[in-house]
Motif scaffolding. Structure first.
Motif, mmCIF file in Angstrom:
data_model
loop_
_atom_site.group_PDB
_atom_site.id
_atom_site.type_symbol
_atom_site.label_atom_id
_atom_site.label_comp_id
_atom_site.label_asym_id
_atom_site.label_seq_id
_atom_site.Cartn_x
_atom_site.Cartn_y
_atom_site.Cartn_z
ATOM 1 N N UNK A 190 -8.637 12.931 -2.045
ATOM 2 C CA UNK A 190 -8.491 11.762 -1.191
ATOM 3 C C UNK A 190 -7.581 12.064 -0.004
ATOM 4 N N UNK A 191 -7.985 11.537 1.153
ATOM 5 C CA UNK A 191 -7.146 11.675 2.341
ATOM 6 C C UNK A 191 -6.002 10.669 2.319
ATOM 7 N N UNK A 192 -6.133 9.630 1.500
ATOM 8 C CA UNK A 192 -5.116 8.583 1.427
ATOM 9 C C UNK A 192 -4.651 8.460 -0.019
ATOM 10 N N UNK A 193 -3.419 7.997 -0.187
ATOM 11 C CA UNK A 193 -2.846 7.880 -1.521
ATOM 12 C C UNK A 193 -1.801 6.777 -1.512
ATOM 13 N N UNK A 194 -1.661 6.088 -2.638
ATOM 14 C CA UNK A 194 -0.674 5.009 -2.725
ATOM 15 C C UNK A 194 0.749 5.536 -2.611
ATOM 16 N N UNK A 195 0.959 6.812 -2.899
ATOM 17 C CA UNK A 195 2.303 7.382 -2.790
ATOM 18 C C UNK A 195 2.816 7.340 -1.351
ATOM 19 N N UNK A 196 1.903 7.228 -0.385
ATOM 20 C CA UNK A 196 2.292 7.211 1.024
ATOM 21 C C UNK A 196 2.789 5.837 1.471
ATOM 22 N N UNK A 197 2.581 4.815 0.645
ATOM 23 C CA UNK A 197 2.971 3.446 1.015
ATOM 24 C C UNK A 197 4.430 3.229 0.642
ATOM 25 N N UNK A 198 5.255 2.911 1.625
ATOM 26 C CA UNK A 198 6.670 2.651 1.397
ATOM 27 C C UNK A 198 6.867 1.179 1.014
ATOM 28 N N UNK A 199 7.592 0.955 -0.067
ATOM 29 C CA UNK A 199 7.861 -0.413 -0.478
ATOM 30 C C UNK A 199 6.615 -1.121 -0.994
ATOM 31 N N UNK A 200 6.589 -2.451 -0.811
ATOM 32 C CA UNK A 200 5.451 -3.314 -1.182
ATOM 33 C C UNK A 200 5.074 -3.144 -2.657
ATOM 34 N N UNK A 201 6.073 -3.067 -3.527
ATOM 35 C CA UNK A 201 5.786 -2.848 -4.944
ATOM 36 C C UNK A 201 5.016 -4.013 -5.547
ATOM 37 N N UNK A 202 5.331 -5.232 -5.140
ATOM 38 C CA UNK A 202 4.634 -6.396 -5.698
ATOM 39 C C UNK A 202 3.171 -6.414 -5.273
ATOM 40 N N UNK A 203 2.906 -5.963 -4.050
ATOM 41 C CA UNK A 203 1.517 -5.920 -3.578
ATOM 42 C C UNK A 203 0.753 -4.826 -4.308
ATOM 43 N N UNK A 204 1.392 -3.688 -4.530
ATOM 44 C CA UNK A 204 0.746 -2.606 -5.285
ATOM 45 C C UNK A 204 0.397 -3.072 -6.687
ATOM 46 N N UNK A 205 1.295 -3.815 -7.305
ATOM 47 C CA UNK A 205 1.038 -4.349 -8.645
ATOM 48 C C UNK A 205 -0.181 -5.278 -8.618
ATOM 49 N N UNK A 206 -0.263 -6.126 -7.592
ATOM 50 C CA UNK A 206 -1.397 -7.049 -7.487
ATOM 51 C C UNK A 206 -2.705 -6.287 -7.286
ATOM 52 N N UNK A 207 -2.683 -5.232 -6.478
ATOM 53 C CA UNK A 207 -3.902 -4.446 -6.252
ATOM 54 C C UNK A 207 -4.295 -3.676 -7.514
ATOM 55 N N UNK A 208 -3.316 -3.264 -8.302
ATOM 56 C CA UNK A 208 -3.621 -2.623 -9.583
ATOM 57 C C UNK A 208 -4.344 -3.604 -10.510
ATOM 58 N N UNK A 209 -3.875 -4.838 -10.533
ATOM 59 C CA UNK A 209 -4.536 -5.869 -11.349
ATOM 60 C C UNK A 209 -5.957 -6.100 -10.837
ATOM 61 N N UNK A 210 -6.093 -6.168 -9.516
ATOM 62 C CA UNK A 210 -7.424 -6.383 -8.935
ATOM 63 C C UNK A 210 -8.381 -5.262 -9.312
ATOM 64 N N UNK A 211 -7.904 -4.017 -9.225
ATOM 65 C CA UNK A 211 -8.762 -2.881 -9.552
ATOM 66 C C UNK A 211 -9.109 -2.863 -11.036
#
Length: 508
Positions: A190-211
């Motif tokens: 992958x050219x993109x990865x969640x590790x590159x996203x700074x902060x936004x832990x609550x949004x990452x959690x929500x996207x994990x639930x969505x996936x």
């Protein structure tokens, strides 16, 4: 003399057999094509005769009648060039072969006699196997696509002369083989990865639930908070496609002509991001002869709609049925087509016209209400998660700390999906929690009295609809699956409500 060549055409996302009958007789020199051909098929006579001459064959003068059966179904595209040419050669006794009944033939001809790729080869190969054909003659560029159908001899053809020589037995062409296991086991680069996203832990959690549950998501926040960045990384945490899903996804891309040359099978979930100026036909599909649109191209993947309120309201409203049913039906004068459209909707928008939060915006309350009013309540109800994406703090941007990688998050998502596959093993039409109907909600989302009272209070406080009630239960079931919990607890319901309440806070 009369000859017959087996071919096929595509209607919707399925193929149907077409018999190309050629009769070469006496009379004025004329080629007549019958059987409801479109303009591209009618023009094939000029391509075919020139390709025959370029390949060293003779065009026999006289009246040539070409019938494409069944005669009551419209035939489209240039894929009949090669079968028509072979039929004319057989009818004029320039080739002698008994192999024409064993193969399905498709391909466009260049004036030089070269065979060009065509659309819809995968569904044609699937139909050829179902009809008991031993193999297919296809353009070399499409061979890998057809070869994913096991038990079928896929003969790659470079030009008309090669096809004729193969059918006469003068040359041998090795069938194209594809290793499906190797295709699915390719490493994810992958050219993109969640590790590159700074902060936004609550949004990452929500996207994990969505996936994990296949839920639709609405991201709301000011410009520059990373809404698009997060949405583009959602596909990297989704579970890999199954073989059946990959075949269905590839069929759709094949008939639209978007399958990359040499790629036999799409094994990565698609990510489609149409511009907000997209029309109804562009999003849903259509035109004179119905073809799949963006929502079908996102089948088994992600459809990302950035700047959601900028889309025409009529376009957004037409998505309500596909979001509910997982398919889209298009009716035109040429006929009615149904295309699959089971996708995850990820939408992003600013909270106000000037991009600021309502309490900070310089827009008037009326302007804000008109802006939010571009999205209807029924459409919002079909989106499971409404997530606020706040501004990232400076210490998070400037820090060296990196978050979890997409691979780490994907492991938890796949574990939750594994529980769902076991749960719905006897219900093949339900692939994830988001697809549960009322019957499944009653069976798999049982609440105790305390949890039920909590949900009742939230319904009254936020004035949630009956559809929102169902969505909360589905999301809570997914949260429980991520926690490997057999029962839905009050904590799961509370988190699901938290991910649902934002629309009522903003839209009133």
């Amino acid at each position: 003399m009369l000859s017959r060549v087996c071919s096929a055409s595509v209607q919707g996302i399925e193929a149907f057999p077409v018999e190309v009958e050629v009769n070469a007789g006496y009379g004025d020199t004329k080629i007549i094509i019958v059987g409801l051909p479109d303009a591209a098929v009618r023009e094939s006579q000029d391509r075919v005769t020139t390709a025959m001459n370029s390949s060293g064959f003779k065009f026999t003068y006289g009246r040539t009648t070409i019938n494409l059966a069944p005669a009551d179904v419209k035939k489209e595209g240039p894929s009949f060039d090669l079968p028509i040419a072979l039929g004319m050669l057989a009818a004029t006794e320039q080739i002698e072969t008994d192999q024409l009944d064993n193969f399905v033939v498709v391909g466009e001809l260049a004036l030089t006699g070269a065979v060009r790729p065509c659309k819809g080869v995968l569904p044609i190969a699937i139909r050829a196997k179902a009809d008991g054909r031993s193999g297919v003659l296809v353009p070399a560029e499409n061979a890998a696509e057809a070869a994913v159908v096991s038990g079928l001899n896929v003969i790659p053809i470079q030009n008309l002369r090669e096809a004729a020589s193969f059918l006469e037995g003068e040359i041998k062409i090795a069938p194209t083989k594809v290793d499906l296991g190797k295709l699915f086991n390719q490493p994810l680069d992958d050219d993109v990865d969640f590790a590159e996203v700074k902060g936004q832990e609550s949004v990452k959690r929500a996207l994990e639930i969505a996936a994990a549950g296949g839920h639709n998501v609405l991201l709301i926040g000011p410009p520059g908070t990373g809404k698009s960045m997060l949405a583009k990384r959602l596909a990297t945490i989704l579970p890999p496609l199954t073989l059946d899903e990959a075949l269905e996804t590839t069929k759709i891309h094949s008939i639209v002509g978007l399958l990359p040359t040499g790629l036999g099978l799409i094994t990565r979930r698609p990510f489609r991001a149409p511009h907000h100026t997209a029309s109804d036909a562009g999003l849903l599909g259509g035109n004179i002869n119905p073809t799949p649109g963006e929502i079908s191209l996102a089948h088994h993947g992600v459809l990302f709609l950035d700047e959601l309120p900028e889309f025409k309201r009529s376009v957004l409203e037409t998505m309500r049925q596909p979001l509910e049913d997982g398919r889209v039906t298009i009716s035109r004068a040429a006929g009615t087509m149904t295309f699959p459209a089971q996708f995850m909707l990820v939408a992003a928008m600013n909270p106000t016209p000037d991009g600021k939060m309502p309490g900070e915006s310089k827009s008037s309350p009326r302007e804000i209400q008109n802006y939010l009013g571009r999205i209807s309540g029924p459409l919002l109800d079909r989106i499971d998660l409404h997530i606020e994406v706040p501004q990232v703090k400076f210490r998070e941007i400037s820090g060296d700390r990196t978050g979890e990688t997409s691979a780490q998050i994907r492991e938890r998502v796949m574990a939750a999906r594994g529980l769902q596959h076991k749960r719905f093993a006897h219900k093949p039409k339900i692939t994830c929690n988001a697809r549960m109907a009322t019957k499944e909600l009653k069976e798999f989302c049982v609440l105790d009295e305390g949890t039920k009272q909590l949900l009742q209070n939230a319904m009254a406080e936020y004035n949630l609809s009956a559809r929102a009630y169902d969505r909360i239960l589905k999301v809570a079931r997914t949260i429980a699956d991520l926690g490997v919990s057999a029962n839905i607890t009050s904590d799961h319901i509370s988190e699901a409500i938290q991910l649902r309440s934002l629309d009522r806070q903003m839209w009133g």
